[in-house]
Design an enzyme around this catalytic site. Structure first.
Site, PDB file in Angstrom:
ATOM      1  N   LYS A  12      -0.522 -13.239   1.382  1.00  0.00           N
ATOM      2  CA  LYS A  12       0.160 -12.596   2.505  1.00  0.00           C
ATOM      3  C   LYS A  12      -0.426 -13.043   3.856  1.00  0.00           C
ATOM      4  O   LYS A  12      -1.510 -13.643   3.905  1.00  0.00           O
ATOM      5  CB  LYS A  12       0.056 -11.074   2.336  1.00  0.00           C
ATOM      6  CG  LYS A  12       0.755 -10.542   1.076  1.00  0.00           C
ATOM      7  CD  LYS A  12       0.603  -9.026   0.972  1.00  0.00           C
ATOM      8  CE  LYS A  12       1.298  -8.471  -0.260  1.00  0.00           C
ATOM      9  NZ  LYS A  12       1.196  -7.000  -0.340  1.00  0.00           N
ATOM     10  N   TYR A  52      11.392  -6.822  -2.160  1.00  0.00           N
ATOM     11  CA  TYR A  52      10.815  -5.471  -2.147  1.00  0.00           C
ATOM     12  C   TYR A  52      11.894  -4.393  -2.295  1.00  0.00           C
ATOM     13  O   TYR A  52      11.729  -3.281  -1.796  1.00  0.00           O
ATOM     14  CB  TYR A  52      10.011  -5.274  -0.856  1.00  0.00           C
ATOM     15  CG  TYR A  52       8.662  -5.978  -0.866  1.00  0.00           C
ATOM     16  CD1 TYR A  52       7.760  -5.805  -1.915  1.00  0.00           C
ATOM     17  CD2 TYR A  52       8.280  -6.810   0.188  1.00  0.00           C
ATOM     18  CE1 TYR A  52       6.521  -6.454  -1.930  1.00  0.00           C
ATOM     19  CE2 TYR A  52       7.038  -7.456   0.188  1.00  0.00           C
ATOM     20  CZ  TYR A  52       6.165  -7.268  -0.871  1.00  0.00           C
ATOM     21  OH  TYR A  52       4.941  -7.894  -0.885  1.00  0.00           O
ATOM     22  N   ARG A  88      -2.856  -9.988 -12.366  1.00  0.00           N
ATOM     23  CA  ARG A  88      -2.883  -8.624 -11.815  1.00  0.00           C
ATOM     24  C   ARG A  88      -4.296  -8.027 -11.933  1.00  0.00           C
ATOM     25  O   ARG A  88      -4.747  -7.295 -11.063  1.00  0.00           O
ATOM     26  CB  ARG A  88      -1.875  -7.716 -12.533  1.00  0.00           C
ATOM     27  CG  ARG A  88      -0.423  -8.064 -12.277  1.00  0.00           C
ATOM     28  CD  ARG A  88       0.131  -7.555 -10.971  1.00  0.00           C
ATOM     29  NE  ARG A  88       0.236  -6.119 -10.881  1.00  0.00           N
ATOM     30  CZ  ARG A  88       0.936  -5.475  -9.947  1.00  0.00           C
ATOM     31  NH1 ARG A  88       1.620  -6.161  -9.019  1.00  0.00           N
ATOM     32  NH2 ARG A  88       0.970  -4.173  -9.907  1.00  0.00           N
ATOM     33  N   THR A  94      -2.898  -1.735  -6.177  1.00  0.00           N
ATOM     34  CA  THR A  94      -2.283  -1.811  -4.843  1.00  0.00           C
ATOM     35  C   THR A  94      -3.179  -1.309  -3.721  1.00  0.00           C
ATOM     36  O   THR A  94      -3.241  -1.905  -2.643  1.00  0.00           O
ATOM     37  CB  THR A  94      -0.958  -1.005  -4.852  1.00  0.00           C
ATOM     38  OG1 THR A  94      -0.178  -1.430  -5.982  1.00  0.00           O
ATOM     39  CG2 THR A  94      -0.163  -1.214  -3.578  1.00  0.00           C
ATOM     40  N   ARG A 105      -8.652  -7.600  -4.146  1.00  0.00           N
ATOM     41  CA  ARG A 105      -8.339  -6.542  -3.187  1.00  0.00           C
ATOM     42  C   ARG A 105      -9.547  -5.656  -2.906  1.00  0.00           C
ATOM     43  O   ARG A 105      -9.779  -5.272  -1.754  1.00  0.00           O
ATOM     44  CB  ARG A 105      -7.157  -5.716  -3.695  1.00  0.00           C
ATOM     45  CG  ARG A 105      -5.810  -6.426  -3.508  1.00  0.00           C
ATOM     46  CD  ARG A 105      -4.685  -5.695  -4.207  1.00  0.00           C
ATOM     47  NE  ARG A 105      -3.361  -6.200  -3.846  1.00  0.00           N
ATOM     48  CZ  ARG A 105      -2.235  -5.884  -4.491  1.00  0.00           C
ATOM     49  NH1 ARG A 105      -2.287  -5.068  -5.531  1.00  0.00           N
ATOM     50  NH2 ARG A 105      -1.081  -6.374  -4.096  1.00  0.00           N
ATOM     51  N   ASN A 115      -3.161  -5.802   1.852  1.00  0.00           N
ATOM     52  CA  ASN A 115      -3.927  -5.970   0.611  1.00  0.00           C
ATOM     53  C   ASN A 115      -3.891  -7.410   0.091  1.00  0.00           C
ATOM     54  O   ASN A 115      -4.121  -7.674  -1.082  1.00  0.00           O
ATOM     55  CB  ASN A 115      -3.461  -4.964  -0.441  1.00  0.00           C
ATOM     56  CG  ASN A 115      -1.987  -5.116  -0.790  1.00  0.00           C
ATOM     57  OD1 ASN A 115      -1.330  -6.056  -0.338  1.00  0.00           O
ATOM     58  ND2 ASN A 115      -1.468  -4.209  -1.603  1.00  0.00           N
ATOM     59  N   HIS A 118       0.534 -10.676  -3.121  1.00  0.00           N
ATOM     60  CA  HIS A 118       1.564 -10.182  -4.035  1.00  0.00           C
ATOM     61  C   HIS A 118       1.388 -10.910  -5.354  1.00  0.00           C
ATOM     62  O   HIS A 118       1.184 -12.127  -5.373  1.00  0.00           O
ATOM     63  CB  HIS A 118       2.972 -10.457  -3.504  1.00  0.00           C
ATOM     64  CG  HIS A 118       3.996 -10.264  -4.586  1.00  0.00           C
ATOM     65  ND1 HIS A 118       4.450  -9.015  -4.951  1.00  0.00           N
ATOM     66  CD2 HIS A 118       4.583 -11.142  -5.448  1.00  0.00           C
ATOM     67  CE1 HIS A 118       5.293  -9.144  -5.968  1.00  0.00           C
ATOM     68  NE2 HIS A 118       5.382 -10.422  -6.296  1.00  0.00           N
ATOM     69  N   GLU A 129      11.108 -13.770  -9.773  1.00  0.00           N
ATOM     70  CA  GLU A 129      10.440 -14.081  -8.500  1.00  0.00           C
ATOM     71  C   GLU A 129      10.161 -15.574  -8.365  1.00  0.00           C
ATOM     72  O   GLU A 129      10.229 -16.140  -7.274  1.00  0.00           O
ATOM     73  CB  GLU A 129       9.152 -13.262  -8.389  1.00  0.00           C
ATOM     74  CG  GLU A 129       9.450 -11.766  -8.248  1.00  0.00           C
ATOM     75  CD  GLU A 129       8.209 -10.897  -8.224  1.00  0.00           C
ATOM     76  OE1 GLU A 129       7.086 -11.424  -8.373  1.00  0.00           O
ATOM     77  OE2 GLU A 129       8.373  -9.673  -8.050  1.00  0.00           O
TER      78      GLU A 129
END
Ligand code: UDP
Ligand code: MG
Length: 155
Positions: A12, A52, A88, A94, A105, A115, A118, A129
Protein backbone atom coordinates in the site's frame (compact mmCIF):
# COMPACT_ATOMS: atom_id res chain seq x y z
CA UNK A 1 -3.10 -32.88 -0.76
CA UNK A 2 -0.70 -29.99 -1.09
CA UNK A 3 -2.04 -27.29 -3.34
CA UNK A 4 0.26 -24.94 -5.24
CA UNK A 5 -1.50 -21.57 -5.28
CA UNK A 6 -0.89 -18.06 -6.49
CA UNK A 7 -1.90 -15.21 -4.21
CA UNK A 8 -2.18 -11.46 -4.74
CA UNK A 9 -0.38 -8.93 -2.56
CA UNK A 10 -0.51 -5.15 -2.79
CA UNK A 11 2.06 -3.02 -0.99
CA UNK A 12 0.00 0.00 0.00
CA UNK A 13 1.01 3.69 -0.29
CA UNK A 14 2.30 3.71 3.32
CA UNK A 15 4.80 0.96 2.45
CA UNK A 16 6.15 3.07 -0.41
CA UNK A 17 6.15 6.31 1.64
CA UNK A 18 7.97 4.66 4.53
CA UNK A 19 10.63 2.97 2.33
CA UNK A 20 9.45 -0.48 3.36
CA UNK A 21 9.02 -2.02 -0.11
CA UNK A 22 12.33 -3.88 0.01
CA UNK A 23 11.93 -5.04 3.60
CA UNK A 24 8.47 -6.47 2.92
CA UNK A 25 9.43 -8.17 -0.35
CA UNK A 26 12.54 -9.56 1.38
CA UNK A 27 10.38 -11.27 4.01
CA UNK A 28 8.32 -13.03 1.35
CA UNK A 29 11.48 -14.06 -0.51
CA UNK A 30 13.19 -15.37 2.62
CA UNK A 31 10.12 -17.45 3.45
CA UNK A 32 10.57 -19.22 0.11
CA UNK A 33 7.51 -17.84 -1.66
CA UNK A 34 8.16 -17.56 -5.39
CA UNK A 35 7.64 -14.11 -6.89
CA UNK A 36 5.89 -14.75 -10.22
CA UNK A 37 4.51 -11.23 -10.75
CA UNK A 38 5.81 -7.80 -9.70
CA UNK A 39 4.84 -4.31 -10.87
CA UNK A 40 3.70 -0.81 -9.97
CA UNK A 41 -0.03 -0.19 -10.29
CA UNK A 42 -1.87 3.12 -10.10
CA UNK A 43 -5.24 2.14 -8.66
CA UNK A 44 -8.42 3.76 -9.95
CA UNK A 45 -11.55 4.51 -7.96
CA UNK A 46 -13.37 1.85 -10.03
CA UNK A 47 -10.78 -0.84 -9.25
CA UNK A 48 -10.93 -0.01 -5.56
CA UNK A 49 -14.73 0.03 -5.41
CA UNK A 50 -14.65 -3.50 -6.81
CA UNK A 51 -11.69 -4.67 -4.74
CA UNK A 52 -13.12 -3.43 -1.44
CA UNK A 53 -16.80 -4.10 -2.27
CA UNK A 54 -17.16 -6.09 0.99
CA UNK A 55 -16.57 -2.79 2.83
CA UNK A 56 -18.86 -0.58 0.72
CA UNK A 57 -21.25 0.13 3.60
CA UNK A 58 -18.51 1.09 6.08
CA UNK A 59 -18.00 4.71 7.11
CA UNK A 60 -14.31 4.53 6.19
CA UNK A 61 -14.90 3.27 2.62
CA UNK A 62 -14.25 6.62 0.88
CA UNK A 63 -11.21 7.32 3.02
CA UNK A 64 -9.81 3.83 2.37
CA UNK A 65 -10.13 4.32 -1.39
CA UNK A 66 -8.62 7.79 -1.22
CA UNK A 67 -5.66 6.49 0.80
CA UNK A 68 -5.03 3.70 -1.73
CA UNK A 69 -4.79 6.27 -4.53
CA UNK A 70 -2.20 8.54 -2.84
CA UNK A 71 0.72 6.87 -4.62
CA UNK A 72 1.12 3.87 -6.92
CA UNK A 73 1.04 0.54 -5.12
CA UNK A 74 3.28 -2.46 -5.78
CA UNK A 75 1.48 -5.58 -6.93
CA UNK A 76 3.00 -8.97 -6.26
CA UNK A 77 1.91 -12.44 -7.25
CA UNK A 78 3.37 -15.03 -4.88
CA UNK A 79 3.35 -18.74 -5.57
CA UNK A 80 3.80 -21.72 -3.28
CA UNK A 81 2.00 -24.54 -1.50
CA UNK A 82 -1.01 -23.08 0.33
CA UNK A 83 0.49 -19.65 -0.34
CA UNK A 84 -2.75 -17.78 0.47
CA UNK A 85 -2.62 -18.89 4.09
CA UNK A 86 1.17 -18.70 4.32
CA UNK A 87 1.16 -15.06 3.17
CA UNK A 88 -1.69 -14.04 5.49
CA UNK A 89 0.31 -15.53 8.40
CA UNK A 90 3.40 -13.50 7.52
CA UNK A 91 1.30 -10.35 7.04
CA UNK A 92 -0.62 -10.61 10.34
CA UNK A 93 -4.22 -9.69 11.20
CA UNK A 94 -5.88 -6.46 10.00
CA UNK A 95 -5.24 -4.49 13.20
CA UNK A 96 -1.45 -4.15 13.51
CA UNK A 97 -1.71 -3.65 17.27
CA UNK A 98 -3.39 -7.05 17.60
CA UNK A 99 -1.10 -8.81 15.12
CA UNK A 100 1.37 -11.41 16.41
CA UNK A 101 4.89 -10.09 16.95
CA UNK A 102 7.08 -11.05 14.03
CA UNK A 103 4.40 -10.43 11.44
CA UNK A 104 4.89 -7.52 9.05
CA UNK A 105 1.92 -5.55 10.33
CA UNK A 106 2.95 -6.05 13.98
CA UNK A 107 6.56 -5.15 13.33
CA UNK A 108 6.03 -2.04 11.19
CA UNK A 109 2.55 -0.59 11.72
CA UNK A 110 0.34 0.86 14.43
CA UNK A 111 -2.95 1.76 12.72
CA UNK A 112 -5.59 -0.23 10.82
CA UNK A 113 -5.89 2.14 7.80
CA UNK A 114 -2.12 2.20 7.28
CA UNK A 115 -1.41 -1.50 7.74
CA UNK A 116 0.98 -1.63 4.77
CA UNK A 117 -0.31 -4.63 2.84
CA UNK A 118 -3.27 -6.21 1.13
CA UNK A 119 -3.17 -10.00 0.83
CA UNK A 120 -5.89 -12.24 -0.62
CA UNK A 121 -7.83 -14.04 2.10
CA UNK A 122 -9.03 -17.18 0.27
CA UNK A 123 -7.96 -19.17 -2.79
CA UNK A 124 -11.19 -18.13 -4.54
CA UNK A 125 -10.53 -14.43 -3.91
CA UNK A 126 -6.87 -14.83 -4.87
CA UNK A 127 -7.89 -16.09 -8.31
CA UNK A 128 -10.33 -13.18 -8.76
CA UNK A 129 -7.87 -10.55 -7.47
CA UNK A 130 -5.01 -11.87 -9.58
CA UNK A 131 -7.12 -11.32 -12.70
CA UNK A 132 -8.17 -7.88 -11.44
CA UNK A 133 -4.63 -6.52 -11.22
CA UNK A 134 -2.44 -8.65 -13.52
CA UNK A 135 -2.68 -9.56 -17.19
CA UNK A 136 -1.93 -13.18 -18.06
CA UNK A 137 1.39 -12.22 -19.69
CA UNK A 138 2.50 -10.37 -16.54
CA UNK A 139 2.48 -13.56 -14.47
CA UNK A 140 5.56 -15.69 -15.05
CA UNK A 141 6.51 -19.32 -14.65
CA UNK A 142 10.02 -20.48 -13.87
CA UNK A 143 11.58 -23.31 -11.92
CA UNK A 144 13.45 -23.13 -8.64
CA UNK A 145 15.40 -26.18 -7.54
CA UNK A 146 13.23 -26.50 -4.40
CA UNK A 147 10.12 -26.87 -6.60
CA UNK A 148 11.28 -30.36 -7.60
CA UNK A 149 11.12 -31.60 -4.04
CA UNK A 150 8.18 -29.66 -2.62
CA UNK A 151 5.79 -32.64 -2.55
CA UNK A 152 8.15 -34.78 -0.44
CA UNK A 153 6.24 -34.15 2.78
CA UNK A 154 5.19 -37.18 4.79
CA UNK A 155 3.85 -35.34 7.82
N1 UDP B 1 -9.79 -0.88 7.10
C1 UDP B 1 -9.90 0.34 7.71
N2 UDP B 1 -10.65 0.45 8.86
C2 UDP B 1 -11.28 -0.63 9.40
C3 UDP B 1 -11.18 -1.87 8.76
C4 UDP B 1 -10.42 -1.99 7.61
O1 UDP B 1 -9.32 1.33 7.25
O2 UDP B 1 -11.94 -0.46 10.44
C5 UDP B 1 -8.96 -1.01 5.90
C6 UDP B 1 -7.58 -1.65 6.21
O3 UDP B 1 -6.60 -0.98 5.43
C7 UDP B 1 -7.77 -3.08 5.75
C8 UDP B 1 -8.68 -2.88 4.54
O4 UDP B 1 -9.59 -1.86 4.95
O5 UDP B 1 -6.54 -3.68 5.42
C9 UDP B 1 -9.46 -4.10 4.10
O6 UDP B 1 -10.15 -4.62 5.19
P1 UDP B 1 -10.24 -6.20 5.42
O7 UDP B 1 -11.26 -6.43 6.49
O8 UDP B 1 -10.43 -6.90 4.11
O9 UDP B 1 -8.80 -6.52 6.07
P2 UDP B 1 -7.50 -7.25 5.47
O10 UDP B 1 -7.97 -8.37 4.59
O11 UDP B 1 -6.71 -6.21 4.71
O12 UDP B 1 -6.76 -7.73 6.68
MG1 MG C 1 -9.36 -8.37 3.07
Amino acid sequence: MADVQKTLVLLKPDALQRDLLGEIIRRFELKGLKIVGLKFVRLSEEMLTEHYSHLADKPFFASLKSFMMQTPVVGLVLEGIDSVEAVRKIVGVTNPRAADAGTIRADFAMNVPSNLIHASDTAENAAIELKRFFKEEEVFSYEKITDRFQFGEGI
